[in-house]
Design an enzyme around this catalytic site. Structure first.
Site, PDB file in Angstrom:
ATOM      1  N   ARG A   1     -27.944  45.844  28.265  1.00 59.05           N
ATOM      2  CA  ARG A   1     -28.178  44.413  28.487  1.00 59.05           C
ATOM      3  C   ARG A   1     -29.506  44.010  27.860  1.00 59.05           C
ATOM      4  O   ARG A   1     -30.570  44.218  28.433  1.00 59.05           O
ATOM      5  CB  ARG A   1     -28.171  44.112  29.998  1.00 59.05           C
ATOM      6  CG  ARG A   1     -28.044  42.633  30.338  1.00 59.05           C
ATOM      7  CD  ARG A   1     -27.973  42.437  31.840  1.00 59.05           C
ATOM      8  NE  ARG A   1     -26.817  43.077  32.437  1.00 59.05           N
ATOM      9  CZ  ARG A   1     -25.603  42.527  32.517  1.00 59.05           C
ATOM     10  NH1 ARG A   1     -25.406  41.314  32.048  1.00 59.05           N
ATOM     11  NH2 ARG A   1     -24.603  43.172  33.087  1.00 59.05           N
TER      12      ARG A   1
ATOM     13  N   ARG B   1     -23.185  47.620  22.720  1.00 59.22           N
ATOM     14  CA  ARG B   1     -22.465  48.351  23.761  1.00 59.22           C
ATOM     15  C   ARG B   1     -21.515  49.377  23.146  1.00 59.22           C
ATOM     16  O   ARG B   1     -21.282  50.444  23.739  1.00 59.22           O
ATOM     17  CB  ARG B   1     -21.714  47.377  24.663  1.00 59.22           C
ATOM     18  CG  ARG B   1     -22.661  46.518  25.491  1.00 59.22           C
ATOM     19  CD  ARG B   1     -21.962  45.786  26.615  1.00 59.22           C
ATOM     20  NE  ARG B   1     -22.937  45.042  27.416  1.00 59.22           N
ATOM     21  CZ  ARG B   1     -22.706  44.562  28.633  1.00 59.22           C
ATOM     22  NH1 ARG B   1     -21.524  44.762  29.196  1.00 59.22           N
ATOM     23  NH2 ARG B   1     -23.635  43.904  29.282  1.00 59.22           N
TER      24      ARG B   1
ATOM     25  N   GLU C   1     -17.848  46.840  30.828  1.00 56.84           N
ATOM     26  CA  GLU C   1     -17.352  45.782  29.941  1.00 56.84           C
ATOM     27  C   GLU C   1     -17.916  45.924  28.532  1.00 56.84           C
ATOM     28  O   GLU C   1     -19.118  46.104  28.341  1.00 56.84           O
ATOM     29  CB  GLU C   1     -17.739  44.417  30.502  1.00 56.84           C
ATOM     30  CG  GLU C   1     -17.281  43.251  29.631  1.00 56.84           C
ATOM     31  CD  GLU C   1     -18.051  41.968  29.895  1.00 56.84           C
ATOM     32  OE1 GLU C   1     -18.149  41.145  28.972  1.00 56.84           O
ATOM     33  OE2 GLU C   1     -18.577  41.812  31.013  1.00 56.84           O
TER      34      GLU C   1
END
Length: 425
Positions: free
Chosen positions: A276, A390, A348
């Site tokens: 993040r 990610r 996710e």
């Protein structure tokens, strides 16, 4: 944005949809403002018509030398002129209140979206791949990544927390991932590549639903522009205020861009590592289509994103988000969650949403069906194909070796200039 006519004709259905999303507003609040707005407009129209009628009658009265009638009419016209500005101000105020209320209400969920409060109530649809069985304890990327060139300390000295600098071989792997994704989406999957602006105006963020509700999640420049939180904003707004040629539909667009997010609502979450960040890269997928095409486009977009994960050999699952976990503009959302060995869970990596005509109404983006005189609002869809950072984390963790090296996935080797393994330095 919601269709006020739908709310007038279907107040109970509208309230049910809002209740499913846990939203406090109701059709009664909206319709009360709408009724007052329409009443004021009717009064203004009637006043204007009477003023025009009386003005003409003044001339006729004076021509007939009926001065008493002429003076009476003049007094009536003067009274109307005096009262109408107040009505016009009220009309403006009520219209602004109605617009603000409608703008703050999220999209209604599709009928097949499951009920739920948060991510715990999401429904798993499918899984692909088996998590790797390690013969050693897999590490978190934040622990072994620095030896490969993932520099958190240097970036923090420059910019603070939630920034990273990628150096050497890991920078090359990150670039390889981004280019592979973009080539796949623009080549194999038929999305038109776009290099869009990274700075946008208020109207663009309003169009896709980030403003006014989520301003604190964004970065604003000193001249009033905003850094995009996702290329969805730039790509979707390419059709704002347009009547799109029906022959060009469905329109499929993709872009590789930096994205910028303040992460205002994520305090304490993913503070370590590359999950993040305030700045990250993403390959975005956008579809703009006729209403009857949007469900098929949603499945097509999911397949395009899933194909990248499958080609990289990364285990993942597909989940249907519940009413309480969907984004503001979405009517239906699938998340793709990739397996992270260090966390022993799925995280996710892509969120793929069908927004129906919600964004198109905010952007006034329409098309004219063949053989019809009236325009209709388009449907818009968006998804990640994929988030590059990610995906990098997933590759590092799933392909890590006991000595701290990382095997390069086969599909990325043509992009790596002969490097087939990242070695700790």
């Amino acid at each position: 944005m919601h269709d006020i006519r739908f709310i007038r004709e279907n107040p109970a259905a509208f309230d049910v949809g809002l209740d499913r999303r846990g939203f406090a507003a109701s059709s009664a609040d909206i319709l009360a403002l709408d009724e007052r707005s329409r009443a004021i407009k009717t009064e203004l129209q009637q006043g204007q018509a009477r003023r025009n009628e009386a003005s003409k009658a003044i001339g006729a009265a004076m021509a007939a030398k009926d001065m008493e009638k002429a003076e009476t009419l003049k007094a009536e016209v003067a009274a109307l002129k005096e009262s109408m500005p107040a009505l016009e101000n009220e009309d403006r105020e009520v219209s602004e209140k109605l617009h603000a209320l409608l703008a703050a209400i999220p999209n209604l969920p599709a009928a097949d979206v499951p009920e739920g409060a948060d991510e715990a109530d999401n429904v798993e649809v499918s899984r692909w791949g088996e998590p790797r069985a390690f013969d050693f304890a897999p590490q978190d990327h934040a622990d072994f990544g620095p030896a490969l060139g993932l520099d958190f300390e240097g970036a923090a000295a420059l910019s603070g927390a939630r920034f990273a600098a990628l150096r050497g071989q890991i920078a090359r792997l990150h670039r390889a991932l981004a280019q592979y994704m973009l080539d796949r989406q623009s080549g194999d999957n038929g999305y038109e590549e776009v290099n869009p602006p990274l700075l946008v105006r208020d109207e663009a963020l309003f169009g896709t639903g980030q403003l006014p509700k989520f301003a604190e999640d964004l970065f604003r420049t000193t001249d009033g522009r905003w850094l995009i939180p996702t290329a969805e904003v730039s790509l979707t707004n390419l059709v704002r205020e347009q009547i799109v040629d029906v022959a060009s539909l469905p329109m499929r667009l993709t872009a590789l861009t930096p994205c910028f997010r303040s992460e205002a609502g994520s305090a304490g979450r993913d503070t370590r590592g590359f999950i993040r960040q305030h700045q990250f890269e993403k390959v975005e997928l956008i579809a703009i289509c006729k209403p009857e095409e949007s469900e098929a486009e949603h499945e097509r977009m999911c397949a395009a994103a899933e194909g990248v994960l499958q080609a990289l050999g990364l285990p993942y699952r597909k989940v249907l988000l519940c009413t309480g976990d969907m984004g503001f503009a979405a009517a239906k959302t699938f998340d793709l969650e990739v397996w992270l060995p260090s966390q022993q869970t799925y995280r996710e990596i892509s969120s793929i949403s069908n927004c129906g005509d919600f964004q198109a109404r905010r952007m006034n983006a329409r098309f004219k069906p063949e053989g019809e005189k009236q325009t209709r609002f388009l449907h818009t869809l968006n998804g990640s194909g994929l988030a590059v950072g990610r995906t990098l984390v997933a590759v590092l963790e799933n392909y890590q070796q006991e000595d701290g090296s990382v095997i390069v996935p086969e599909v990325l080797k043509p992009y790596m200039g002969g490097i087939d393994k990242l070695e700790p330095r």
